[in-house]
Write an enzyme that holds these catalytic residues in place. Structure first.
Site, PDB file in Angstrom:
ATOM      1  CE  LYS A 173       2.437  -3.714   4.509  1.00  0.00           C
ATOM      2  NZ  LYS A 173       1.323  -4.422   5.056  1.00  0.00           N
ATOM      3  NE  ARG A 187       1.720  -6.698  -0.437  1.00  0.00           N
ATOM      4  CZ  ARG A 187       1.312  -5.418  -0.243  1.00  0.00           C
ATOM      5  NH1 ARG A 187       2.237  -4.488  -0.095  1.00  0.00           N
ATOM      6  NH2 ARG A 187       0.155  -5.353  -0.515  1.00  0.00           N
ATOM      7  NE  ARG A 238      -5.348  -6.201   0.762  1.00  0.00           N
ATOM      8  CZ  ARG A 238      -5.683  -5.285   1.696  1.00  0.00           C
ATOM      9  NH1 ARG A 238      -6.857  -4.848   1.943  1.00  0.00           N
ATOM     10  NH2 ARG A 238      -4.808  -4.468   2.183  1.00  0.00           N
TER      11      ARG A 238
HETATM   12  P1  AMP Z   1      -1.087  -1.847   0.048  1.00  0.00           P
HETATM   13  O1  AMP Z   1      -1.393  -0.567   0.116  1.00  0.00           O
HETATM   14  O2  AMP Z   1       0.384  -2.069   0.425  1.00  0.00           O
HETATM   15  O3  AMP Z   1      -1.834  -3.000   0.778  1.00  0.00           O
HETATM   16  O4  AMP Z   1      -1.134  -2.361  -1.591  1.00  0.00           O
HETATM   17  C1  AMP Z   1      -2.424  -2.400  -2.101  1.00  0.00           C
HETATM   18  C2  AMP Z   1      -2.432  -3.379  -3.382  1.00  0.00           C
HETATM   19  O5  AMP Z   1      -1.200  -2.725  -4.381  1.00  0.00           O
HETATM   20  C3  AMP Z   1      -1.822  -4.670  -3.119  1.00  0.00           C
HETATM   21  O6  AMP Z   1      -2.954  -5.635  -2.796  1.00  0.00           O
HETATM   22  C4  AMP Z   1      -1.435  -5.156  -4.378  1.00  0.00           C
HETATM   23  O7  AMP Z   1      -2.421  -5.444  -5.367  1.00  0.00           O
HETATM   24  C5  AMP Z   1      -0.570  -4.021  -4.813  1.00  0.00           C
HETATM   25  N1  AMP Z   1       0.933  -3.969  -4.521  1.00  0.00           N
HETATM   26  C6  AMP Z   1       1.398  -3.052  -3.556  1.00  0.00           C
HETATM   27  N2  AMP Z   1       2.770  -3.280  -3.326  1.00  0.00           N
HETATM   28  C7  AMP Z   1       3.021  -4.333  -4.203  1.00  0.00           C
HETATM   29  C8  AMP Z   1       4.128  -5.083  -4.339  1.00  0.00           C
HETATM   30  N3  AMP Z   1       5.252  -4.920  -3.783  1.00  0.00           N
HETATM   31  N4  AMP Z   1       3.887  -6.099  -5.331  1.00  0.00           N
HETATM   32  C9  AMP Z   1       2.878  -6.275  -6.015  1.00  0.00           C
HETATM   33  N5  AMP Z   1       1.783  -5.724  -5.646  1.00  0.00           N
HETATM   34  C10 AMP Z   1       1.759  -4.774  -4.787  1.00  0.00           C
END
Ligand code: AMP
Length: 223
Positions: free
Chosen positions: A16, A91, A171
């Site tokens: 993504k 999410r 995750r």
């Molecule tokens: P990502 O870089 O999108 O994988 O996000 C890293 C971490 O940020 C995730 O594992 C969550 O802990 C937090 N996070 C990012 N986006 C969201 C979201 N929309 N809702 C809740 N937590 C989020």
């Protein structure tokens, strides 16, 4: 034109972030990654970062109100651009409903990057990011020319804390329980597009670019 949000769905490691950055550069759209905003808040030690840090390091979701605020502020800002690429949001189904509640401000389109868990786990294990400019590499699939050094800015390449094996398992548990149902929420709607993420980066990017061109034509026709 009414503002447009194109959001990328997909498992951790589906690509993504990489695709969102490429598309934003190519089409001149603004890229908003809730994960990037949260990581920056953690780095700076802001109140948001303090609330988010432990949850992120454990692979859990940050509370909906906190991330919802990031997205709402970005979309409703007076100087907000016409088109956003959002990655990492929604999410869960509650977040998808919240995004729809911003419908007065923006139309939402969804691109779902499909990748099997086994393949996604391999990608996460090899993922590195540049601490200087944020460029993403993979030691197996798209390495930098000098190990540990960013080709673009010479910065040091690092591994995200939440890409550690135990955290990755958590995750995926969260993904299966909370995020996978978001695809079902949108599937079948005219604004939903699914893309096979298990191909070379360039091939996925080409299909996504084609989709966006199609959307741009649709938007021009709406005017
Ligand atoms: P990502 O870089 O999108 O994988 O996000 C890293 C971490 O940020 C995730 O594992 C969550 O802990 C937090 N996070 C990012 N986006 C969201 C979201 N929309 N809702 C809740 N937590 C989020």
């Amino acid at each position: 034109m009414k503002k447009k949000v194109i959001t990328l769905l997909g498992a951790p490691g589906a690509g993504k972030g990489t695709q969102a950055k490429m598309l934003a550069d190519k089409f001149g759209f603004k890229h908003v990654s809730t994960g990037d905003v949260l990581r920056e808040a953690v780095r700076l030690g802001t109140p948001l970062g303090k609330k988010a840090r432990e949850l992120m390091e454990a692979g859990e979701l940050v509370p909906d109100e906190l991330v919802g605020g990031i997205v709402r502020d970005a979309v409703t800002a007076p100087d907000a651009p016409d088109v956003f690429i959002l990655d990492g949001y929604p999410r869960n189904v509650a977040q998808a409903r919240f995004l729809d509640s911003l419908a007065d401000s923006a139309d939402v389109y969804v691109i779902d990057l499909k990748l099997e868990e086994e393949d996604a786990v391999k990608r996460l294990a090899g993922r590195r990011y540049c601490a200087g400019c944020g460029k993403i590499y993979n030691v197996f699939f798209s390495p930098s020319s000098r190990e540990g050094v960013c080709d673009a800015c010479g910065g040091a390449l690092e591994q995200r804390k939440d890409d550690a094996e135990e955290v990755v398992k958590e995750r995926f548990r969260v993904y299966r329980e909370q995020t996978a149902p978001v695809s079902d929420f949108y599937a079948g709607q005219p604004r939903y597009f699914s893309v096979d993420g298990n191909r070379e980066l360039e091939d996925v990017a080409a299909e996504m670019s084609g989709l966006i061109k199609k959307l741009e034509r649709r938007w021009r026709a709406e005017k």
